[in-house]
Design a protein around this motif. Sequence first.
Motif, short mmCIF file in Angstrom:
data_model
loop_
_atom_site.label_atom_id
_atom_site.label_comp_id
_atom_site.label_asym_id
_atom_site.label_seq_id
_atom_site.Cartn_x
_atom_site.Cartn_y
_atom_site.Cartn_z
N ASP A 273 15.97 14.14 -17.08
CA ASP A 273 15.08 14.63 -17.77
C ASP A 273 13.53 15.11 -17.39
O ASP A 273 13.24 16.31 -17.49
CB ASP A 273 14.87 13.77 -19.34
CG ASP A 273 15.77 13.52 -20.13
OD1 ASP A 273 16.84 14.38 -19.87
OD2 ASP A 273 16.07 12.71 -20.87
N ALA A 274 13.09 14.16 -16.59
CA ALA A 274 11.60 14.66 -15.94
C ALA A 274 11.84 15.75 -15.02
O ALA A 274 11.06 16.38 -14.96
CB ALA A 274 11.23 13.39 -15.02
N GLU A 275 12.88 15.64 -14.20
CA GLU A 275 12.93 17.08 -13.19
C GLU A 275 13.33 18.32 -14.30
O GLU A 275 12.70 19.08 -13.66
CB GLU A 275 14.22 16.46 -12.38
CG GLU A 275 13.89 15.32 -11.43
CD GLU A 275 15.35 15.32 -10.66
OE1 GLU A 275 15.16 14.87 -9.50
OE2 GLU A 275 16.14 15.02 -11.18
N LYS A 276 13.84 18.31 -15.05
CA LYS A 276 14.06 19.31 -15.92
C LYS A 276 12.89 19.77 -16.37
O LYS A 276 12.61 20.99 -16.35
CB LYS A 276 15.29 19.28 -17.01
CG LYS A 276 16.59 18.64 -16.42
CD LYS A 276 17.50 18.53 -17.63
CE LYS A 276 18.90 18.17 -17.32
NZ LYS A 276 19.80 18.10 -18.61
N ARG A 277 11.95 19.01 -17.18
CA ARG A 277 10.87 19.45 -17.60
C ARG A 277 9.95 19.82 -16.43
O ARG A 277 9.13 20.79 -16.49
CB ARG A 277 9.84 17.97 -18.16
CG ARG A 277 10.61 17.60 -19.56
CD ARG A 277 9.53 17.01 -20.24
NE ARG A 277 9.07 15.69 -19.54
CZ ARG A 277 9.85 14.54 -19.59
NH1 ARG A 277 10.94 14.56 -20.08
NH2 ARG A 277 9.47 13.43 -18.56
#
Length: 521
Positions: A273-277
């Motif tokens: 999720d952090a990488e997508k954001r």
Amino acid sequence: MVSTVSSRPQKGDVEGGRLVRALAGLERVGNLLPHPFWLFLGLGGVILVLSAVLGRAGVSAVSPADGEAVEVVNLLTRDGLHQIITEAVPNFTGFPPLGLIIIVMLGVAIAEYSGLITAAIRAVVSVVSARWLTFALALCGVTGSVASDAIYVVLIPLGAAAFKAVGRSPVLGAIVAFTSASAGYNASLFITGTDAILAGLSTSAAQLIDEGYVVSPVANYFFSMASAIFLAVVVTLVTELLLVKITRGMVEEHNEGDDPTASNSLSEFALDDAEKRGLRWAALSAAAFFAIFLAALLVPGSIFRGDEGVLDSPLLTDVVVPIAILFALAGVIYGIITKSITSLSDIPNMMGKGLVSLAPVLVLFFAAAQFVAYFRWSNIGPIIAISGSDILQRLELPTLVLFAGLVILVAALNFFITSGSAQYALMAPVIVPMFMLLGVAPEVTQMLFRMGDSPTNVISPMSPYFALALGYIQQYHKKAGIGTLLSLTLPVSVAMLVGWFAFFTLWYGIGLPLGPAVPIR
């Protein structure tokens, strides 16, 4: 587990046998060449000796530009030797590619070491369907030169594992990744460090004829961007129509503990999720920066417009600065969101790592800068260019035949000098002025060099990444050798070389610009 592979020699091994012998000979010859650093220093010494011999012999040529005689200058005189010593530092610090590549790398390093570039590649490979995986991987490889040589280490194992995860040959995935990244190195959807290096070398060479000529790092961008898509299509077609058949039966079954990607699946390449954001916000920040850039460039009355409007705006004449800012901004935004950047000191540390990776290039540039300076001072370069252009004019070769000859020459030399920047530093002082005198712009000559330079990377045993690719393939096919790798890479190399020039011929025939404000004729 019992191997499913027959003991018979594989088709790829048999077909590559003759190539192995031929390229082994090339490798032996290439190994006789010294490191490019010593090659440049040695050639610099040759230029000094030639300047003395030819200068005393009174060798000269008449410039077609102004009708003035151009004479060879003897550098082995009192004044010449003083100049060699006193100008050594300015030669290096004023070498056109030096500042360009350093500035670009400061921005690219942040994008690379924050994890942005790797995450972007993983995102593309993990979300595409199996049907489009070959094209997506090939496009990532061609565009991956933005990450410099790190693309090989990242993409080859990723390509093998991605293909294996969808039930296809991991050998095939490794080949798609390697050939697209290596043979397509000189094309990209984005501006890369290569653009800055080649533009600087072209500028230095062009100024042998026209002291005010400057080649922009975006001079080939339109054609390079279109070429990235075209070459990805070429890799895809060769892979699906030919390489699939060659690789059939190459993979041996492994025990679970021996399989280097036994637990890999496409889901493991998916971003958290952090990488997508981070990717979303990096993309938004890049889009916002680009919008501001266009506004500053195009809005009437903008302080960033030049005296003549858009074309002489500092945003275009010194476009490396906006490019570096763009990469840095996107990398910082991504790093903050993913926590790969947790303090202000992380940013200059990443820049420092980027410059450390440039150390071999900087060492090479010192020797190349002296060689180019001696070539310029002696007037040997312009005289060769004038004489060569006279010969070519008398031959009255069709323009495209002339272009094809240069591409083939570059491709042949690439077997021995695999560093594109080193080869262009040697060739540019001759071919750029020569073609200028024939009415061919330096930007066109530079693009012709790029088309000849990278396609043969994948079949040159002198390339360190040739051995790297072979090592990855042997993880899946233990009997693979140089012949195996050549049988898989040669079709892509030939298709790229021929197809890319055909694509350029079409582009040239239509008369499309190579880059912003760079007509192809």
